[in-house]
Design a protein around this motif. Structure first.
Motif, PDB file in Angstrom:
ATOM      1  N   UNK A   1       0.834  -1.206   0.000  1.00 42.88           N
ATOM      2  CA  UNK A   1       0.000   0.000   0.000  1.00 42.88           C
ATOM      3  C   UNK A   1       0.867   1.253   0.000  1.00 42.88           C
ATOM      4  N   UNK A   2       1.941   1.228   0.800  1.00 48.42           N
ATOM      5  CA  UNK A   2       2.859   2.365   0.842  1.00 48.42           C
ATOM      6  C   UNK A   2       3.535   2.559  -0.503  1.00 48.42           C
ATOM      7  N   UNK A   3       3.929   1.450  -1.143  1.00 46.05           N
ATOM      8  CA  UNK A   3       4.569   1.543  -2.454  1.00 46.05           C
ATOM      9  C   UNK A   3       3.645   2.115  -3.502  1.00 46.05           C
ATOM     10  N   UNK A   4       2.361   1.702  -3.485  1.00 44.57           N
ATOM     11  CA  UNK A   4       1.397   2.242  -4.444  1.00 44.57           C
ATOM     12  C   UNK A   4       1.244   3.742  -4.262  1.00 44.57           C
ATOM     13  N   UNK A   5       1.226   4.220  -3.009  1.00 44.88           N
ATOM     14  CA  UNK A   5       1.086   5.650  -2.722  1.00 44.88           C
ATOM     15  C   UNK A   5       2.285   6.420  -3.273  1.00 44.88           C
ATOM     16  N   UNK A   6       3.503   5.860  -3.088  1.00 45.19           N
ATOM     17  CA  UNK A   6       4.708   6.527  -3.602  1.00 45.19           C
ATOM     18  C   UNK A   6       4.645   6.598  -5.122  1.00 45.19           C
ATOM     19  N   UNK A   7       4.199   5.506  -5.788  1.00 49.11           N
ATOM     20  CA  UNK A   7       4.104   5.496  -7.259  1.00 49.11           C
ATOM     21  C   UNK A   7       3.124   6.554  -7.760  1.00 49.11           C
ATOM     22  N   UNK A   8       2.048   6.763  -6.990  1.00 46.96           N
ATOM     23  CA  UNK A   8       1.070   7.778  -7.396  1.00 46.96           C
ATOM     24  C   UNK A   8       1.665   9.183  -7.369  1.00 46.96           C
ATOM     25  N   UNK A   9       2.657   9.389  -6.499  1.00 44.97           N
ATOM     26  CA  UNK A   9       3.228  10.725  -6.343  1.00 44.97           C
ATOM     27  C   UNK A   9       4.464  10.951  -7.211  1.00 44.97           C
ATOM     28  N   UNK A  10       5.097   9.871  -7.664  1.00 43.29           N
ATOM     29  CA  UNK A  10       6.269   9.976  -8.532  1.00 43.29           C
ATOM     30  C   UNK A  10       5.988   9.258  -9.842  1.00 43.29           C
ATOM     31  N   UNK A  11       6.196   9.930 -10.959  1.00 41.16           N
ATOM     32  CA  UNK A  11       5.846   9.325 -12.251  1.00 41.16           C
ATOM     33  C   UNK A  11       6.838   8.254 -12.677  1.00 41.16           C
ATOM     34  N   UNK A  12       8.085   8.364 -12.353  1.00 37.68           N
ATOM     35  CA  UNK A  12       9.119   7.437 -12.794  1.00 37.68           C
ATOM     36  C   UNK A  12       9.975   7.057 -11.588  1.00 37.68           C
ATOM     37  N   UNK A  13       9.787   5.794 -11.085  1.00 41.81           N
ATOM     38  CA  UNK A  13      10.489   5.456  -9.839  1.00 41.81           C
ATOM     39  C   UNK A  13      10.604   3.935  -9.673  1.00 41.81           C
ATOM     40  N   UNK A  14      11.732   3.510  -9.057  1.00 43.68           N
ATOM     41  CA  UNK A  14      11.917   2.151  -8.574  1.00 43.68           C
ATOM     42  C   UNK A  14      11.838   2.208  -7.051  1.00 43.68           C
ATOM     43  N   UNK A  15      10.991   1.363  -6.467  1.00 39.78           N
ATOM     44  CA  UNK A  15      10.763   1.384  -5.018  1.00 39.78           C
ATOM     45  C   UNK A  15      11.191   0.037  -4.436  1.00 39.78           C
ATOM     46  N   UNK A  16      12.026   0.060  -3.381  1.00 37.57           N
ATOM     47  CA  UNK A  16      12.404  -1.141  -2.635  1.00 37.57           C
ATOM     48  C   UNK A  16      12.179  -0.849  -1.151  1.00 37.57           C
TER      49      UNK A  16
END
Length: 880
Positions: A791-806
């Motif tokens: 859920x946290x990762x989805x929120x970060x993706x919504x705020x950044x258009x181009x990102x890799x999240x770990x």
């Protein structure tokens, strides 16, 4: 030639030698008894070895058998040729110091020419080149012309081991005709072509080879013969090979129905037909003799046979499991001769089905793992799969080596076969060591100095708890045989008669005391010795004990009675297991102690709570019925006729002991028992678990110990009720209510943690890093579960258009990892699944997933920070 079926040829042979005053014995089990040199019986004489060596007296001087055999050396070649096989039946007639060459040769010729009606002109014989006696019998008495008697050397016509009975051989060959021959004008037996087939080998054991290599003449020479039933059937039915005789054709016909393919239409398919046809016979007979699939020893052989046959079924297009159905064909065809197949039919089918089903699961798993290995090999720039990985696929996941080769060939890759064979050899050595360390209930009395095999003990303990006995042997552990034991010394005492039961059949040995004039001896244990000896392991408490001294022997009566309760109840338990689980259940081991019992049995899935309750109820109801326990001494044949159960690999004498509990249970048993089932008092199952593939274990208690166990549980329930401040009747409702409350609190806590983490999204985004132009968010947020991390990762993706999240989290000492990547980064080579897999490895875990989203788990929370540090280098590697 007389046209006969395989089963008729077998009957004709045994009937013939019965007429010649031979004792016709049923085939011995495939599992050797008291012979660690063999994994499985592989020759007709193997079960009779003790008779040839003279270590045991045969039931009769003349014997004949049709022995089931398995040879495992050529498993990988089965199917590739029409010659190789694993299971076969060996016809044989044997003489132990009775008749010799003249009779053996005459009867062999009579059977071949008169009973089987094989034309004389098609028969040839071979003899050992120095065996003039056999040559003269064939030539002068039988009338075989000199040009049809071939003299062969030691390699072909002399049978021997390193030491022991040995001697020359004489073989009977059948000329199959010129179409099977070669271009050699002098072609005859001994040539490598297929024209002359050896069908019967007559071994004349006339020497005793000593350790110096000397051949000493035996005063009573022996006869050992062997004729392969399938091979002679091939000749009689004029078939090209064993797969075209009547009994094998019937199996092939069933495979054709299962697969929809026709035997003889394709060389590749024919190989699969032959593999299945051979292996289904071998596996059915092995399971019928109690072998269970495992990763070592004979269980490993069985597993290989089932899995190899199953895979060849897939190659023929058979999608579902089929081997258990095919085994019915073997049981129907061979069950009349080998009654154990019918008796254990449900067990045979169940074992095969469970193992085949497991293989269906592992073959998918194996392909996935092999695909991972292929990726690793590619990344390393190599084209060879190392032997350790190949063997792990084979040994751990049951993945056939030839299937591994086929798949690798599709990628233009090979396998390190030397490395694989090295790992295989290590495995074989482990299996051999395990076989050598096998359990042996008889103590080797030679090792403790009791070489005099005339020393024997009369056991009187079935009816008496005491006896007036005389000392006939004394051993001290550090000195061997001695004349006496003094006060304070430990040793072994032999008595002429004893009430002490020696450890056997899973029942522990008796303890007690020995008393004499100014002598008191404590018996700490009783075990079996060779040759009927009963060994009393003692400590001298008072005085000194000598040979020939008279002693009063008295066992610990309470311990014996408690042990007898537990032994008798194993018989009730055995039958109850059959009643509830099925007739396939059979005993696979037991341990009977005064305070508890352990019973191992064959079954192929966990026993449910309801089934255990039912089993326990049946046993207790039989106890309440007050069934009389009676002992019947009779012959093994009569015992089986009355329905008494026996262990498949147990060795029984001429007279056996049947323990009968009412009309409910009948078993062959040499242990001690109570007089009536009511004396057991109470039966309570403590635990049920699996201990090996297809083997389960029940642990239980009886009598006073069972009462103490139940009373202990009741006391615990009272303490729990006090802690919960509830009535005993209400504790379940109380615990359920508390569990529900805890779950609600945990959900609320997780919700608050997620909210707290989400509130920090801006802080997390503000800490974004740039790696080669790629935005990277790499954070550890402890206390969150996998759903919270996603859920946290989805929120970060919504705020950044181009990102890799770990993202990583440690909760309840568990490591959770999540990785996500936006689509534009995937197009640049970023793969979230591959990144998270490498991160997880640092923490001792594993996982993976799609290029855009993946998750994994770890084992070491202390390695999480180190794991996240490698993410930038993984990104750089993927970009390259």
């Amino acid at each position: 030639m007389k046209k006969m079926s395989l089963h008729n040829i077998r009957k004709e042979f045994l009937d013939f030698f019965k007429e010649k005053e031979h004792l016709v014995e049923k085939s011995y089990p495939l599992v050797p008894k008291n012979d660690k040199s063999l994994l499985l019986v592989n020759a007709g004489m193997a079960p009779l070895k003790a008779y040839f060596l003279g270590t045991e007296e045969p039931p009769r001087r003349r014997m004949a058998t049709c022995q089931k055999c398995v040879r495992t050396g050529d498993i990988d070649n089965v199917g590739k040729t029409a010659r190789h096989g694993t299971f076969f039946e060996m016809l044989g007639n044997f003489s132990f110091g009775d008749y010799f060459k003249k009779e053996a040769i005459n009867w062999a010729w009579e059977f071949m020419t008169e009973r089987l009606e094989i034309p004389v002109e098609r028969l040839w014989v071979s003899v050992y080149l120095d065996d003039d006696e056999a040559y003269e019998i064939w030539n002068k008495e039988i009338g075989v012309s000199e040009d049809r008697i071939v003299k062969l050397g030691k390699e072909d016509n002399f049978w021997e081991l390193e030491v022991g009975p040995c001697g020359p051989c004489s073989e009977i060959y059948i000329d199959r005709g010129e179409k099977y021959g070669c271009d050699n004008k002098d072609c005859k037996p001994g040539c490598d072509c297929d024209r002359y087939v050896e069908v019967w080998n007559l071994v004349f054991s006339q020497y005793d080879k000593d350790e110096k290599g000397n051949y000493n003449l035996l005063t009573k020479p022996n006869i050992d013969t062997g004729m392969g039933l399938e091979r002679i059937t091939t000749i009689i039915q004029e078939a090209d090979n064993i797969f075209e005789i009547d009994s094998m054709k019937s199996i092939i016909n069933e495979i054709e129905k299962e697969s929809g393919k026709k035997y003889g239409s394709s060389k590749k398919d024919d190989m699969s037909f032959r593999v299945i046809t051979d292996h289904i016979r071998a596996m059915t007979f092995l399971v019928g003799d109690g072998v269970i699939p495992s990763n070592e020893g004979r269980g490993y052989v069985l597993r290989r046979l089932i899995r190899r046959a199953s895979r060849h079924g897939k190659l023929l297009g058979i999608k579902e499991d089929f081997l258990n159905r095919l085994s019915s064909k073997i049981i129907d065809s061979w069950g009349e001769t080998y009654v154990e197949l019918r008796e254990r039919e449900s067990q045979i089918k169940k074992v095969i089905k469970v193992e085949e089903d497991k293989f269906q699961e592992t073959i998918e798993q194996g392909i996935n793992i092999l695909n991972e290995y292929v990726e690793i090999i590619k990344n390393e720039g190599k084209n060879i799969l190392d032997g350790k990985r190949a063997f792990k696929l084979y040994d751990t996941y049951g993945f056939p080596i030839d299937l591994t080769k086929e798949i690798l060939e599709e990628y233009d890759m090979n396998i390190d076969e030397d490395g694989f064979n090295s790992e295989m050899q290590k495995q074989r050595e482990r299996a051999r060591k395990a076989r050598e360390e096998g359990d042996n209930q008889a103590w080797d009395t030679d090792d403790i100095g009791l070489e005099d095999n005339n020393l024997k003990t009369i056991f009187e303990g079935y009816k008496n708890f005491t006896s007036n006995s005389k000392v006939i042997g004394i051993v001290k552990s550090d000195k061997g045989i001695v004349d006496s034991l003094k006060e304070g010394e430990n040793g072994i005492i032999l008595l002429d008669k004893t009430p002490f039961y020696a450890e056997s059949g899973g029942q522990v040995g008796d303890t007690g005391i020995l008393k004499g004039e100014n002598i008191l001896i404590k018996v700490n244990d009783t075990k079996k010795g060779k040759g009927g000896k009963i060994l009393h392991f003692v400590e001298v408490i008072k005085g000194e004990v000598y040979n020939e001294v008279e002693l009063y022997a008295e066992i610990d009566e309470n311990k014996r009675n408690d042990t007898a309760r537990n032994h008798s109840v194993t018989h009730l338990l055995h039958q109850a297991l059959k009643d509830v689980l099925g007739d396939h259940v059979s005993q696979a081991g037991s341990l009977v102690l005064p305070d508890r019992l352990r019973f191992d049995f064959t079954h192929f899935e966990g026993v449910s709570k309801d089934q255990l309750d039912q089993i326990e109820k049946i046993v207790n109801f039989k106890i309440l019925e007050g069934l009389d326990v009676s002992i019947i001494e009779t012959s093994l044949e009569d015992a089986r006729a009355m329905g008494a159960q026996a262990l498949f690999d147990e060795k029984y004498g001429d007279v056996v002991r049947v323990v009968k509990i009412g009309d409910y249970s009948k078993e062959l048993c040499g242990g001690t028992h109570i007089g009536n089932s009511s004396q057991i008092g109470l039966f309570k199952i403590i635990n049920e678990t699996g201990i090996a593939s297809g083997v389960r274990r029940i642990e239980a208690m009886t009598g006073k110990k069972a009462y103490d166990h139940i009373k202990g549980i009741e006391d615990q329930v009272e303490k729990i009720a006090d802690l919960l401040k509830a009535n005993k009747k209400d504790i379940i409702n109380k615990v359920q209510s508390m569990n529900e409350e805890v779950k609600n609190l945990e959900k609320e806590l997780d919700r608050l943690k997620s909210q707290l983490a989400l509130s920090k999204v801006n802080d997390i985004i503000g800490d974004v890093k740039s790696i080669n132009g790629i935005n990277l968010v790499c954070k550890r947020i402890d206390g969150m579960d996998t759903n919270g991390l996603r859920q946290l990762g989805d929120t970060i993706k919504d705020k950044l258009e181009s990102v890799l999240i770990v993202l990583a989290s440690v909760k309840d000492d568990k490591v959770m990892l999540v990785s996500m990547a936006t689509k534009d980064l995937i197009d640049k080579g970023i793969h979230a699944g591959n990144i998270i897999r490498e991160v997880a490895k640092v923490t001792g875990g594993g996982g993976g997933g799609r290029p855009d989203m993946a998750q994994a788990g770890g084992k070491d929370p202390n390695k999480v920070d180190d794991a996240l540090k490698i993410v930038p280098s993984l990104v750089e590697s993927q970009m390259k």
